[in-house]
Motif scaffolding. Sequence first.
Motif, PDB file in Angstrom:
ATOM      1  N   ARG A   1       0.860  -1.313  -0.042  1.00  0.00           N
ATOM      2  CA  ARG A   1      -0.069  -0.083  -0.044  1.00  0.00           C
ATOM      3  C   ARG A   1       0.868   1.118  -0.069  1.00  0.00           C
ATOM      4  O   ARG A   1       0.383   2.429  -0.528  1.00  0.00           O
TER       5      ARG A   1
ATOM      6  N   GLY B   1       1.734 -14.350   1.220  1.00  0.00           N
ATOM      7  CA  GLY B   1       1.320 -14.365   2.729  1.00  0.00           C
ATOM      8  C   GLY B   1       0.857 -15.666   3.155  1.00  0.00           C
ATOM      9  O   GLY B   1       0.470 -15.894   4.388  1.00  0.00           O
ATOM     10  N   ASN B   2       0.482 -16.712   2.464  1.00  0.00           N
ATOM     11  CA  ASN B   2       0.176 -18.268   2.719  1.00  0.00           C
ATOM     12  C   ASN B   2      -1.142 -18.091   3.580  1.00  0.00           C
ATOM     13  O   ASN B   2      -1.055 -18.730   4.729  1.00  0.00           O
ATOM     14  N   ILE B   3      -1.952 -17.310   3.295  1.00  0.00           N
ATOM     15  CA  ILE B   3      -3.403 -17.047   3.695  1.00  0.00           C
ATOM     16  C   ILE B   3      -4.175 -18.301   3.383  1.00  0.00           C
ATOM     17  O   ILE B   3      -4.494 -18.906   2.162  1.00  0.00           O
TER      18      ILE B   3
ATOM     19  N   LYS C   1      -6.975 -18.794   0.625  1.00  0.00           N
ATOM     20  CA  LYS C   1      -6.556 -17.654  -0.308  1.00  0.00           C
ATOM     21  C   LYS C   1      -5.478 -17.798  -1.216  1.00  0.00           C
ATOM     22  O   LYS C   1      -5.490 -17.414  -2.331  1.00  0.00           O
TER      23      LYS C   1
ATOM     24  N   ARG D   1       7.554 -26.514   9.272  1.00  0.00           N
ATOM     25  CA  ARG D   1       7.687 -25.477  10.570  1.00  0.00           C
ATOM     26  C   ARG D   1       7.173 -25.961  11.814  1.00  0.00           C
ATOM     27  O   ARG D   1       7.763 -25.839  12.803  1.00  0.00           O
TER      28      ARG D   1
ATOM     29  N   ALA E   1     -11.462 -12.134  -2.303  1.00  0.00           N
ATOM     30  CA  ALA E   1     -12.326 -11.039  -2.091  1.00  0.00           C
ATOM     31  C   ALA E   1     -11.417  -9.822  -1.771  1.00  0.00           C
ATOM     32  O   ALA E   1     -10.581  -9.820  -0.957  1.00  0.00           O
TER      33      ALA E   1
ATOM     34  N   PRO F   1     -10.589  -6.415  -0.463  1.00  0.00           N
ATOM     35  CA  PRO F   1     -11.127  -5.754   0.890  1.00  0.00           C
ATOM     36  C   PRO F   1     -11.736  -4.359   0.151  1.00  0.00           C
ATOM     37  O   PRO F   1     -11.260  -3.806  -0.533  1.00  0.00           O
TER      38      PRO F   1
ATOM     39  N   ALA G   1     -12.979  -8.491   4.266  1.00  0.00           N
ATOM     40  CA  ALA G   1     -11.923  -9.469   4.729  1.00  0.00           C
ATOM     41  C   ALA G   1     -11.005  -8.503   5.510  1.00  0.00           C
ATOM     42  O   ALA G   1     -10.418  -7.418   4.757  1.00  0.00           O
TER      43      ALA G   1
ATOM     44  N   ARG H   1      -7.436  -8.193   7.361  1.00  0.00           N
ATOM     45  CA  ARG H   1      -6.163  -8.595   7.104  1.00  0.00           C
ATOM     46  C   ARG H   1      -5.313  -8.671   8.369  1.00  0.00           C
ATOM     47  O   ARG H   1      -4.890  -7.479   8.906  1.00  0.00           O
TER      48      ARG H   1
ATOM     49  N   GLN I   1     -14.210 -11.992   6.992  1.00  0.00           N
ATOM     50  CA  GLN I   1     -13.339 -13.129   6.962  1.00  0.00           C
ATOM     51  C   GLN I   1     -12.150 -12.388   7.636  1.00  0.00           C
ATOM     52  O   GLN I   1     -11.786 -11.284   7.127  1.00  0.00           O
TER      53      GLN I   1
ATOM     54  N   ASP J   1      -8.147 -12.660   7.190  1.00  0.00           N
ATOM     55  CA  ASP J   1      -7.100 -13.106   6.406  1.00  0.00           C
ATOM     56  C   ASP J   1      -5.658 -13.228   7.251  1.00  0.00           C
ATOM     57  O   ASP J   1      -5.217 -11.999   7.815  1.00  0.00           O
ATOM     58  N   VAL J   2      -5.111 -14.242   7.661  1.00  0.00           N
ATOM     59  CA  VAL J   2      -3.914 -14.491   8.580  1.00  0.00           C
ATOM     60  C   VAL J   2      -2.848 -14.648   7.884  1.00  0.00           C
ATOM     61  O   VAL J   2      -2.388 -15.464   7.043  1.00  0.00           O
ATOM     62  N   VAL J   3      -1.882 -13.489   7.867  1.00  0.00           N
ATOM     63  CA  VAL J   3      -0.300 -13.670   7.306  1.00  0.00           C
ATOM     64  C   VAL J   3       0.285 -13.742   8.646  1.00  0.00           C
ATOM     65  O   VAL J   3       0.579 -12.963   9.452  1.00  0.00           O
ATOM     66  N   ALA J   4       0.839 -15.078   8.645  1.00  0.00           N
ATOM     67  CA  ALA J   4       1.711 -15.575   9.945  1.00  0.00           C
ATOM     68  C   ALA J   4       3.040 -15.675   9.431  1.00  0.00           C
ATOM     69  O   ALA J   4       3.678 -16.191   8.572  1.00  0.00           O
TER      70      ALA J   4
ATOM     71  N   ASP K   1      -4.379  -4.756   8.277  1.00  0.00           N
ATOM     72  CA  ASP K   1      -5.512  -3.696   9.142  1.00  0.00           C
ATOM     73  C   ASP K   1      -4.994  -3.976  10.546  1.00  0.00           C
ATOM     74  O   ASP K   1      -5.351  -2.853  11.319  1.00  0.00           O
TER      75      ASP K   1
END
Lengths: 249, 231, 306
Positions: free
Chosen positions: B87, B179-181, B184, B197, C27, C29, C51, C53, C80, C82-85, C101
């Motif tokens: 962004r 991001g391995n979501i 998605k 891991r 989807a 955002p 969604a 994040r 929803q 969205d998990v970025v781990a 977010d």
Amino acid sequence: MRLGIGEVLGMSSLYALEKLHKVYDGRAVLAVDTLQVREGEMLALVGPSGTGKSTLLRLMNFLEAPTSGTLHYRAQDVTASAPLELRREVTTVFQRPLLLRGSVADNIAFGLRLRSAPVNGNVAHMLRRVGLANMAAAPARKLSGGEMQRVALARALVIEPRVLLLDEPTANLDPYNVSLIEDIVREQNKTRGVTVIVVTHNVFQAKRLAHRVGLLLNGQLVEIAETAAFFDSPQDPRTAAFARGEMVY
Amino acid sequence: MEEILAGLAHALRLIFSGDPALYEIIWLTLQVTGVALGLAILLGVPCGAALGLYRVRTRGLITVLLYTGMGLPPVVVGLFVYLILSRSGPLGTLSWLFTPYAMIVAQVIIAFPLTAGLTMTAVQGVDPALRLQARALGATGAQEVWTILTEARIGVVAAIVAAFGGIISEVGAVMLVGGNIEGKTRVLTTAIVLNTRTGDFDLAIALGLILLAIAFIINGGMLFLQRNALE
Amino acid sequence: MKHFTLAFILTFAALIMAGCATATPTALPPTVAPQPTVAPQPTQAPASACALRLATTTSTADSGLLDAILPDFEKKFNCQVDVVAVGTGQALEIGSKGDADVVLVHARKSEDKFVADGHARERFDVMYNDFIVVGPKDDPAQILGMTSSADAFKQIATKQASFASRGDKSGTNSKELSIWASAGITPTKEMAWYNALGQGMGETLLTSNEKGMYTLTDRGTYLAMRDKLPNLVIILGGNSLDENKDKALLNPYGVMAVNPDKHPGVQYEMAMNFVNWLVSPDIQKMIGTFGVDKFGQPLFYPNAKP
């Protein structure tokens, strides 16, 4: 019989070359002062290797543009480039068969496919004519040298060219294939009026096929005459030497 | 050894259990890689053909750039794409980061040098006299290029195979920009990293075997096409 | 020739099909920013177009905590997550670029800096667990029985016992470095016994297990992976958080909504919904009981201020 503008105007030449020069990297390989080719004739261009014969054929097939001079085809100035419909009236069979991947039939159909023309009957007819009717599906590049060159000839003839250019087409072939190819060429000329220009360093082939013969030396047209006159009463001493087979190359 | 066998058994169970999450991962992997490969072909093959066929003044430089691109670590490509699509980056308004679009962008950049560079090499390997012959038989410029490409098709297919192998097995870039979501942007490779891991080795091996099977099937198919092209 | 043409046609067909299909699950955002013009719009509206994040650490995701609690949020707010781990460092980096977010991490100093830099308006306590030192059974540095992590680290350095560091700027890594600092030691790459792996917690534990090294780990990840780590035992920190005598080993997690003043693209309202939901009594209770059935003790202890 197809008639071009030239014929209508009473000028019978299919090709007219004036002061045609081709220079590669500063080296002049071709310098033809003047040459007229008549519609329907068989012209042989003879001379040692490396005297610009192949270059001349490339110019006449519009594959390259000359460095200077003018080239007229059917009374149109095509020096810089030829429109596609004129370009497609002329084709060349080279010394090497230059077949594409695929079957014999695929190769013969190549020119027809480029023109989106019907393939089946034409190809079958040509296959029979060159004696390869039972080889249609064979991989083209696995044939013998003579067979491959016959495929190349069939590929050129199936598009019914007005002009057939032959660049040492039988140089590497055995006598059987040579005579087969010469017969087909002679027949095409006789029955369909195809204009044939054959480049060869074989004096006997020129004698057998051509109505007229021209000698090229160092890019220049030394002499051009009816076949009998060329061999029996040459005007230039170099022509005489070449006709007697005394020119070493 | 035990772990490998357990993985194998797990893999078979997984495949036949009809686990929707697994099919989702496989389907997304095929989609992302398929679209990226398609775009890399659309862009790379014509570029490579043009470079191989026409005199380009900067060809030397372009060739060096392409070859360098082939050796570029994917994660560097990923970082670049990340910064562009963030962004805070120049294309941030697209909101593509952490979506399959970002993964496709990264994979196209990884695959392009392979499709373009290897197509160029394949085209350069075709006898130049064939091009002249095609023109002498009445080919237009476009028909001439198409003829040379079909002549070089074994090399072109090899370029596509190399690009496919390069991106379906790639993990660094897609992990970074995707991001391995779950559901998605999780593809086979990132799922394998995740399970490694967390020490779920049998699951990781199972996913690895599935990836291997997909690569095998697709490469087999391409080889079949290449064989036919040999005729 | 025909086959080759066919191959191309198939590729194109697959391309078009995949292109359409990809649009569906993506989807985008609904940000205030203009919608992408290049991106194909979803042909079928997904169940929830919203969604959120979340950039978080691998420990919250890999432990299974998020899988257990997030469905409640998604249902309540029809949005929803969205998990970025990733590592804490990377998670904060993602947040500071406005690419997430909300962030849920565990590195107090970095979190305070995140707020100070204006990337978030406020940080909220969520939960904590603790770090432990694990190592080979035979305990070559003879740490067993010690209660202070700084003393234990000093001992490891003195005995030059092999030590594995995450070396990845994660929350665990920054905690480890602060312990070295309080022990008065600065680990460098010249110290042959000190191994900065640059890997995640799981990989680091597996490496330590294989090579017989000490390492600092969060208790949750260790418990979740204990079956795969037969050569390692807890050297310092006891069998549960209550037995851990060293308060320096506490590991607090904080949640922050990314500041919309700094990053106009973020979904601040939904992010604050998430924050408020996470610190709500119901969810706090859920966090406190997560893992008890499996490990006999919670993996995280809720500590949100009511």
